[in-house]
Scaffold this motif. Structure first.
Motif, PDB file in Angstrom:
ATOM      1  N   PRO A   1       0.690  -1.080   0.019  1.00 20.02           N
ATOM      2  CA  PRO A   1      -0.035  -0.005   0.036  1.00 20.02           C
ATOM      3  C   PRO A   1       0.923   1.369   0.048  1.00 20.02           C
ATOM      4  O   PRO A   1       1.987   1.305   0.553  1.00 20.02           O
ATOM      5  CB  PRO A   1      -0.719  -0.208   1.340  1.00 20.02           C
ATOM      6  N   PRO A   2       0.304   2.527  -0.574  1.00 20.61           N
ATOM      7  CA  PRO A   2       0.949   3.776  -0.564  1.00 20.61           C
ATOM      8  C   PRO A   2       1.222   4.306   0.823  1.00 20.61           C
ATOM      9  O   PRO A   2       0.431   3.729   1.833  1.00 20.61           O
ATOM     10  CB  PRO A   2       0.251   4.445  -1.317  1.00 20.61           C
ATOM     11  N   GLU A   3       2.012   5.268   1.147  1.00 21.84           N
ATOM     12  CA  GLU A   3       1.930   5.755   2.550  1.00 21.84           C
ATOM     13  C   GLU A   3       0.875   6.311   2.913  1.00 21.84           C
ATOM     14  O   GLU A   3       0.546   6.241   4.086  1.00 21.84           O
ATOM     15  CB  GLU A   3       3.354   6.818   2.487  1.00 21.84           C
ATOM     16  N   ASP A   4       0.083   7.037   1.892  1.00 20.79           N
ATOM     17  CA  ASP A   4      -1.013   7.628   2.485  1.00 20.79           C
ATOM     18  C   ASP A   4      -2.425   6.720   2.142  1.00 20.79           C
ATOM     19  O   ASP A   4      -3.310   6.974   1.324  1.00 20.79           O
ATOM     20  CB  ASP A   4      -1.525   8.887   1.494  1.00 20.79           C
ATOM     21  N   ILE A   5      -2.286   5.636   3.110  1.00 24.57           N
ATOM     22  CA  ILE A   5      -3.166   4.762   2.957  1.00 24.57           C
ATOM     23  C   ILE A   5      -4.728   5.289   3.439  1.00 24.57           C
ATOM     24  O   ILE A   5      -4.800   5.891   4.297  1.00 24.57           O
ATOM     25  CB  ILE A   5      -3.065   3.561   4.051  1.00 24.57           C
ATOM     26  N   ALA A   6      -5.709   5.082   2.242  1.00 23.03           N
ATOM     27  CA  ALA A   6      -6.902   5.595   2.473  1.00 23.03           C
ATOM     28  C   ALA A   6      -7.621   4.883   3.810  1.00 23.03           C
ATOM     29  O   ALA A   6      -7.179   3.575   4.099  1.00 23.03           O
ATOM     30  CB  ALA A   6      -7.899   5.381   1.327  1.00 23.03           C
ATOM     31  N   THR A   7      -8.106   5.529   4.621  1.00 24.10           N
ATOM     32  CA  THR A   7      -9.049   5.012   5.657  1.00 24.10           C
ATOM     33  C   THR A   7      -9.809   3.666   5.294  1.00 24.10           C
ATOM     34  O   THR A   7      -9.991   2.856   6.185  1.00 24.10           O
ATOM     35  CB  THR A   7      -9.904   6.350   6.536  1.00 24.10           C
ATOM     36  N   SER A   8     -10.720   4.007   4.334  1.00 25.10           N
ATOM     37  CA  SER A   8     -11.575   2.916   4.066  1.00 25.10           C
ATOM     38  C   SER A   8     -10.947   1.665   3.614  1.00 25.10           C
ATOM     39  O   SER A   8     -11.299   0.429   3.963  1.00 25.10           O
ATOM     40  CB  SER A   8     -12.314   3.228   2.568  1.00 25.10           C
ATOM     41  N   GLU A   9      -9.794   1.632   3.025  1.00 26.48           N
ATOM     42  CA  GLU A   9      -8.837   0.419   2.765  1.00 26.48           C
ATOM     43  C   GLU A   9      -8.249  -0.239   4.203  1.00 26.48           C
ATOM     44  O   GLU A   9      -8.215  -1.428   4.177  1.00 26.48           O
ATOM     45  CB  GLU A   9      -7.870   0.979   1.858  1.00 26.48           C
TER      46      GLU A   9
END
Length: 629
Positions: free
Chosen positions: A584-592
């Motif tokens: 995952p990217p550093e700015d992981i989405a809250t939903s993910e």
């Protein structure tokens, strides 16, 4: 009485019983004495009058009739009461002529007519009305009406009539009219079911004994939270068996199951305890269930049967007709609710009536997912959880040890983009006060379907089947969107299988389960209908292609795999855990992150009690770190 008694010897020979209400032959002086006297005086007048007529019976009745009546009274097969009109019908006689007949299956015939019950009257021009309850609802209602009138008279609840039992000694005098050398019928003996019970040597496990005792200590109310496969059905029937032994009055026993194919499993275990065959009262098994229910209720209300056993479904239990019939029973009633969490919904909880005197609920997961109100209702109605027996308590002594193999499944790029788009819609709708809750739920389900049907699951399914090499007693859990593709893959890999869904009828399902147990099928591809209570102990492997976040579902599915069977020393569960991305990217989405958290709830539950717990945990640790969970 002579004409009414025709054929009663045959009735007795078949194990029949009878209750008669008749008018005594009273002089005007007797009638006045009863009308004015207290209860003791009334009994005395009635006694004196009947004593005068005992000798008349000897000469007025034909030998066969007199002998049959006397023997039936002596054997307790015939009860007689006398009805005398109250002051509101001053000077009149009890002149009603109606009755109800029952056969061994509970079918009922009700009749009503004007004809006197005498030899002369039989030669008169008279008319009868007859209702047969199997002919339709209207006839059944007619029989119900006759039954209620008879019961009100028998129990002295009709304000126009006083009903008297035969005074002490009179019944014995009538019984003495019998011919000791000529019994007109062979005494009927009920089948002895104790041999079934004894031959099987029913013995409860220690935890089952404790569960039963706790239920009794809680005034025969309570929920049993017991791991799937630990014998909840057997424990419940043991409790019912002991409960019935303590009851002196007629008792109606209702067992409610979530799905129809569980009815046979309950009936089979009831046979172990020597219970009579239960009646299946739900539409797919019995198109006349309403009429049968009416007969069952009447048998108990009128005390024609000491015990009646019903197996129905959660849905039928909550139907208005079923509820109305049960609410008329003022005798003892017992409710056993299998997979009780299913009865907590707003519609089905209607079936949980106050009329059930004893209540026992069973489930590995009695709490309802995201339904605090439904959960509280169940806890309040059944009287809280009185016993718990967890999976860790049961493995390995009573359940099969298992390995847990989590399979990490990445979303495709297209699926991840779709998931993010639907997540934004869902977040916006949830934050808005103008959008209805149903819309929010629809968006949540649409997003969840992306996870359940992730395309990469099919690639992993092929790999799992190749790892297993020779699938044996395999269950594959899918959803409607997956089932066709899953079956095609099983065909490609040479796995002989059959689907197990709601499209198969009950007979087909029974055949499939028997065939699967015998090894006729390598695999069953199932949807929700194998989630609750179905016994498939031969299962050695399970592949979870589709799961909801509902703990009830995945705990029940695990339970299908862990039941013990001959030659089975271990089970394996392959569980597809969907992640947005392994990197995952550093700015992981809250939903993910929340998606993975939900998947890991199931993972933690499954890994906790697995034989390979530490190996399973290592599979997920790297993902856990990357998503900062």
């Amino acid at each position: 009485m002579q004409s009414a008694a025709r054929g009663i010897a045959e009735l007795a020979d078949n194990g029949g019983t009878a209750k008669w209400i008749t008018s005594p032959k009273l002089t005007e002086e007797d009638w006045e004495a009863i009308k004015k006297g207290d209860e003791a005086r009334s009994d005395e007048v009635l006694r004196e009058t009947l004593e005068k007529t005992i000798n008349d019976l000897r000469y007025d009745l034909e030998y066969d009739t007199r002998n049959a009546i006397a023997w039936m009274i002596a054997d307790g097969l015939l009860e007689i009461k006398f009805a005398i009109p109250t002051e509101s019908l001053s000077g009149g006689d009890f002149h009603d002529k109606f009755g109800i007949f029952y056969d061994e299956d509970g079918n009922r015939v009700g009749f009503h007519g004007s004809q006197n019950d005498s030899e002369q009257a039989l030669r008169n021009y008279e008319a009868y009305s007859v209702d047969c309850d199997w002919l339709g609802e209207r006839d059944a209602e007619g029989v119900d009406s006759h039954e209620q009138r008879f019961k009100d008279l028998w129990e002295g609840r009709d304000s126009n009539v006083d009903t008297y039992s035969i005074p002490d000694g009179i019944a014995e005098d009538i019984a003495e009219l019998r011919d000791y050398d000529n019994r007109p019928y062979t005494p009927f003996e009920e089948p002895d079911n104790s041999t079934t019970k004894d031959s099987n040597e029913i013995t409860l496990r220690d935890y089952q004994r404790e569960a039963v005792d706790n239920w009794f200590e809680n005034n025969c109310h309570g929920l049993l939270r017991m791991a799937t496969g630990t014998g909840k059905t057997f424990t419940a029937l043991a409790a019912l068996d002991e409960y019935l032994e303590q009851q002196d009055s007629p008792t109606l026993c209702v067992i409610a199951v979530p799905v129809t194919h569980l009815a046979n499993q309950w009936a089979e275990e009831m046979d172990i305890f020597g219970f009579p065959s239960p009646r299946f009262l739900f539409g797919t098994a019995n198109s006349d269930w309403k009429s049968d229910l009416s007969r069952v209720v009447s048998n108990i209300r009128l005390e024609f049967r000491d015990r009646e056993f019903i197996i129905t479904t959660h849905r039928t239990l909550s139907e208005e007709y079923f509820r109305e019939k049960i609410s008329t029973v003022d005798e003892n009633t017992v409710l056993i609710a299998d997979e009780v969490h299913g009865l907590g919904s707003e519609e089905q909880r209607k079936g949980l009536l106050d009329e059930y005197d004893a209540r026992l609920g069973l489930s590995a997961t009695p709490e309802r997912y995201y339904d605090e109100e439904g959960t509280e209702f169940l806890l309040d109605y059944f009287g809280d959880i009185v016993y718990e027996y967890s999976l860790s308590d049961a493995v390995p002594e009573y359940l099969t040890p298992y390995d847990y193999e989590p399979i990490i499944v990445e979303m495709t790029q297209e699926e991840l983009e779709e998931y993010r788009k639907e997540s934004k819609k869902l977040a916006s709708a949830a934050a808005s006060e103008d959008i209805e809750e149903e819309v929010v739920e629809h968006l949540a389900m649409k997003r969840a379907s992306i996870v359940k049907s992730a395309e990469n699951k099919y690639r992993h399914l092929r790999r799992i089947l190749q790892r297993i090499d020779d699938p044996d007693h395999l269950l594959v859990y899918t959803n409607p969107d997956q089932i066709d593709d899953v079956q095609q893959i099983l065909n490609d890999e040479g796995v002989f299988h059959h689907k197990f869904t709601y499209h198969e009828d009950e007979d087909q399902r029974d055949e499939l389960l028997e065939g699967f147990d015998a090894g006729d099928w390598d695999a069953l591809v199932a949807m929700k209908c194998l989630d609750e209570g179905v016994d498939v102990p031969a299962t050695r492997q399970a592949i979870l292609m589709s799961n909801s976040g509902n703990p009830m579902q995945f705990i029940q599915r695990r339970g299908r795999v862990l039941r013990q069977a001959e030659g089975k020393d271990k089970a394996i569960i392959y569980d597809m855990v969907v992640v947005p991305s392994k990197d995952p990217p550093e700015d992981i989405a809250t939903s993910e992150r929340k998606l993975l958290e939900k998947e890991l709830d199931r993972f933690a539950e499954f890994a906790e009690n697995a034989k390979n717990r530490h190996t399973a945990l290592n599979v997920i640790d790297d993902i856990r770190v990357k998503y900062r969970i």
